[in-house]
Scaffold this active site. Structure first.
Site, PDB file in Angstrom:
ATOM      1  CE1 TYR A  52      -7.086   9.748 -17.118  1.00 38.56           C
ATOM      2  CE2 TYR A  52      -9.052  11.112 -17.303  1.00 38.56           C
ATOM      3  CZ  TYR A  52      -8.168  10.366 -16.530  1.00 38.56           C
ATOM      4  OH  TYR A  52      -8.369  10.259 -15.177  1.00 38.56           O
TER       5      TYR A  52
ATOM      6  CB  SER B 243       2.596   6.648 -12.616  1.00 40.00           C
ATOM      7  OG  SER B 243       2.034   7.930 -12.558  1.00 40.00           O
TER       8      SER B 243
ATOM      9  NE  ARG C 132     -14.542   9.766  -8.265  1.00 35.01           N
ATOM     10  CZ  ARG C 132     -13.605   8.828  -8.279  1.00 35.01           C
ATOM     11  NH1 ARG C 132     -13.724   7.822  -9.110  1.00 35.01           N
ATOM     12  NH2 ARG C 132     -12.584   8.880  -7.443  1.00 35.01           N
TER      13      ARG C 132
ATOM     14  CG  PHE D 153      -1.966   1.050   1.262  1.00 36.06           C
ATOM     15  CD1 PHE D 153      -3.230   0.777   0.765  1.00 36.06           C
ATOM     16  CD2 PHE D 153      -1.703   2.320   1.757  1.00 36.06           C
ATOM     17  CE1 PHE D 153      -4.233   1.759   0.766  1.00 36.06           C
ATOM     18  CE2 PHE D 153      -2.693   3.307   1.755  1.00 36.06           C
ATOM     19  CZ  PHE D 153      -3.957   3.018   1.258  1.00 36.06           C
TER      20      PHE D 153
ATOM     21  CB  VAL E 169       7.430  -5.227  -1.362  1.00 34.58           C
ATOM     22  CG1 VAL E 169       7.186  -3.829  -0.781  1.00 34.58           C
ATOM     23  CG2 VAL E 169       6.218  -6.128  -1.129  1.00 34.58           C
TER      24      VAL E 169
END
Lengths: 519, 519
Positions: B440, B206, B382, B123, B260
């Site tokens: 997008y 990303s 949103r 996370f 990780v």
């Protein structure tokens, strides 16, 4: 290609008189001719029943077992490869040469190889210098050279996206000629350009002399079609994406061990209207390298950017015809510009402002053009030196800028330590990034009575110096058989496990280029 | 982070009055509040004996099982994620939250998870919009959230090589603040910037709003340290090399399924002295896209380059405060420039010459700055719309230029086909390459009584339209649980075999983020 030398046999010749004198003085010479090619001992040809099965797949004209065809596909063009061949050792020859022309034929050949447990060595230009064409033979029913020379087409041009699909057997000049007819270029000009192939560029992560402008070959590849024992893999629907690991980056660098590439979609650029090269002189290698770093980190990059160290500048190895000529001292840098006249002029001005500001002396276009004219000639000189008992070889690495000086010194020291004081070590930087650069070494020393172990010991010492000091075992020559121990050190045991897992999954019986790449 | 909305709870609020009226007219609204967070049903906490073992590894203060800690790490921030949470369904919650602070603790936690067969969900910022945080629970003794928030250091800066080592738990603003103190920037500003983490950026590939200038995150990564069940993997000794497949590209995009990430070495750039944004107006999306292509293929790229289609320009979604305001028509393009004053001015002039020559109308800096001011606000709108029963979600893809129009139309048609005519589909291009670009999409429609299946059907139709038409299932949102079927189609069965083989090798018991990524 010459059977035991680099390049066009018509260009092979003895060492120029001036160079001979120089080399004799500094290193010493002794006539060391190669055996007659007919006397090279090759493996036995493949059994007739297996040849018949191959002929059923590719047609009878495309399965070759004659001495010359097999000799020409025996190993690559490293100095150890040539030393073995010159001494008559052709034990790594293929037992047959097979020339498919379609993807489906390659799939069928691989299926056949799995069934018959025959090792398959994909063959493009035959220019490997890392043992990439010397498959392990033990435990196999034979070894075939899967020659891709009939994969010689420009399959598609997408002018909107500026991509083209090239077949893997196209050698550099043929690929550029097909693209030039469309007004396009790939811009990939490694020293092996005249013989190396599109497929080879992809699976070895080649990098060309114009990498500053056009990029490394792996950055030019946008798509790949690959025949594997598990079926066909097609990758590359977009410039980049986030759809998991980038599997193109697994096939690139795989050296035929995971599959055979049968089509490559590449980025293309407009054929440049202007190509111009200039030379600059720097007081030292350190100063010149710092200037390269400034350009890269400012994002002001010429198309070609290279820098010879003091030794290479003095020996002037980039122009073999002038070995022994006068040197102006310092370090020679080449800057090249390609594109439209306006773009070339704008870039040239920007680079000139930076280099001038850092103390570089512009030497004008003549020295630059001379470099360009001789850019593919280096290997011929290497082979002329072998004839006179001088061992010459090249090796290369890459690291971050902060580590460059340390690696440069460590590798030079390792080579001189292994080969003795009467050893010439030349170096240049020819591939420059924001974060680091390559180092390309040329070594010359007097061959001993046992030149192969002599060289292998030096190579091991230099490779240790690279990897123990945090640099990569190879910037653009790939792994093959020769670099495997250092690859294992470089990527560590977990990295090796990943490579082995992919190999075991795609090629569980291990018929694809066995012994290559996977530690 | 708000438990059931994007971002800072202090910024969450009802829809602006003007927007409410507009949305009511075109789509229709109905109050649809979320349940009270205390009423969300979570999984049972981990058994006490297992918690004690975790505390022995990371210390008692760093194993959390309270309702809020687990709720805040339940799923990500996609609209389906929020719909489930708003309805009280927290069934994907972790059974405990564990916060290690060293690589060795992560190694120990993974070893423990293998031993106890507990699923581990790494996370970072919790911003996944593809189901990347919803591990499969069946067959495991429990699920822990391995929160990396204590990995929050700038470990090293190498000014010569212009690299920095960042810990994975650093969120965007913290990473930029640490680098800014050194006069440096990473330049990675995705819309999720304010919450997403360095580790997340790396394992999801990303891409930020300044990708035209700084590059995608995967192009910024030069090294990775990864804890796996097989031990530690350290990659990245050089900018690029030819030492086999690039294993960094296997870890990037691996979404916690292979290991990780505990440290990331990235390229850094000088902190820009100037940041300036401008707007341009184009007659149509096609014209604007062609202009972007011209810039990319000419190698003349601003730092930010984005183009809204006619619908997005009219709705002006980039500035939520102005929804319902006047539109000048056509399509709005944003160009941004960052760097030294001289570099910014030179680039701005070059871009302006090209765009002006192609018929773009320069709208000046005000609209550009307005975009920049509102660049991270979209997700808040949103969530305000969800409150009034309007379903809003985004999805994105990437393809080659020659296929862009076709994919654009196909995805829009698929969304309207699935959701009905009263559906708004907005689109922008925000990531541009020489060979292609991203698309997008933002979709808004009236929520039905069953909004989750309503949206999932539309998402499936749009995803089919992407992948069946040769585009990628994701440009920068990654795969997670949600995109797995389309990933399988995109990379084909042999590609899936490669992913499964790496997974089986590194994580043979399957405890790392089970159910994510691997089809």
């Amino acid at each position: 290609m010459h059977w035991s030398r680099w390049g066009d046999p018509a260009h092979a010749g003895p060492l120029a008189e001036s160079a001979h004198t120089l080399v004799d003085t500094f290193i010493g010479t002794s006539d060391t001719p190669a055996v007659d090619p007919a006397d090279v001992r090759l493996s036995a040809p493949l059994a007739p029943e297996l040849l018949a099965e191959l002929e059923a797949i590719v047609g009878s004209g495309h399965v070759l077992t004659d001495h010359e065809s097999r000799l020409l596909r025996t190993r690559g063009k490293s100095t150890p490869d040539l030393l073995r061949l010159r001494a008559g050792d052709g034990s790594d020859s293929p037992d047959a040469v097979v020339r498919p022309s379609t993807h489906d034929e390659v799939v069928a050949l691989i299926d056949w190889a799995v069934r018959r447990h025959v090792a398959v060595v994909p063959f493009g230009g035959g220019t490997s210098v890392v043992g990439g064409l010397a498959a392990k033979r033990d435990g196999y029913a034979g070894v075939i050279s899967l020659d891709l020379q009939r994969f010689d087409k420009l399959v598609e041009v997408d002018r909107t996206s500026m991509t083209a699909v090239l077949e893997p057997g196209l050698r550099g000049p043929a690929a550029e000629a097909l693209l030039a007819a469309e007004g396009l270029t790939l811009g990939h000009f490694p020293q092996s350009f005249q013989y190396a192939s599109i497929g080879g560029f992809a699976v070895t992560r080649s990098s060309g002399q114009s990498s500053a402008g056009y990029g490394r070959f792996d950055s030019l590849v946008v798509g790949l079609k690959v025949a594997t024992p598990q079926g066909t893999l097609e990758l590359g629907n977009s410039p980049a994406n986030a759809a998991g690991p980038d599997l193109r980056e697994v096939i690139m660098g795989s050296e035929g061990a995971f599959g055979v590439v049968t089509a490559v979609r590449v980025r293309v650029r407009p054929l440049p209207e202007v190509r111009t090269y200039e030379a600059w002189r720097w007081g030292s290698f350190t100063e010149g390298a710092a200037a390269m770093r400034t350009l890269a980190q400012a994002g002001v990059m010429p198309t070609v950017l290279r820098l010879s160290d003091e030794n290479e500048t003095a020996i002037n190895l980039a122009k073999p015809s002038e070995v022994g000529g006068e040197s102006a001292g310092g370090c020679l840098m080449i800057t090249g510009y390609e594109g439209t006249p306006a773009a070339v002029e704008a870039k040239r001005l920007a680079v000139t402002a930076i280099l001038g500001g850092l103390g570089g002396e512009n030497q004008g276009a003549d020295s630059g053009q001379a470099w360009s004219d001789g850019r593919f000639h280096g290997p011929y000189l290497r082979d002329s030196l072998l004839d006179v008992g001088v061992l010459v070889e090249t090796m290369e690495t890459v690291t971050f800028w902060s580590n460059l000086d340390h690696v440069y010194t460590s590798v030079k020291d390792a080579l001189v330590g292994a080969l003795g004081e009467a050893t010439l070590v030349l170096c240049h930087i020819s591939h420059v990034y924001e974060t680091g650069a390559s180092l390309y070494f040329t070594v010359a020393t007097k061959a001993s009575d046992e030149p192969l172990p002599q060289w292998l010991a030096a190579k091991a010492a230099a490779s240790d110096a690279m990897v123990h000091n945090g640099a990569s075992i190879t910037h653009h020559h790939a792994v093959g058989q020769d670099h495997k121990p250092w690859l294992a050190e470089e990527i560590g045991p977990v990295g090796v496990q990943i490579l082995r897992a992919v190999k075991a999954e795609l090629d569980p019986t291990g018929v694809l280029n066995p012994g290559v790449l996977i530690p």
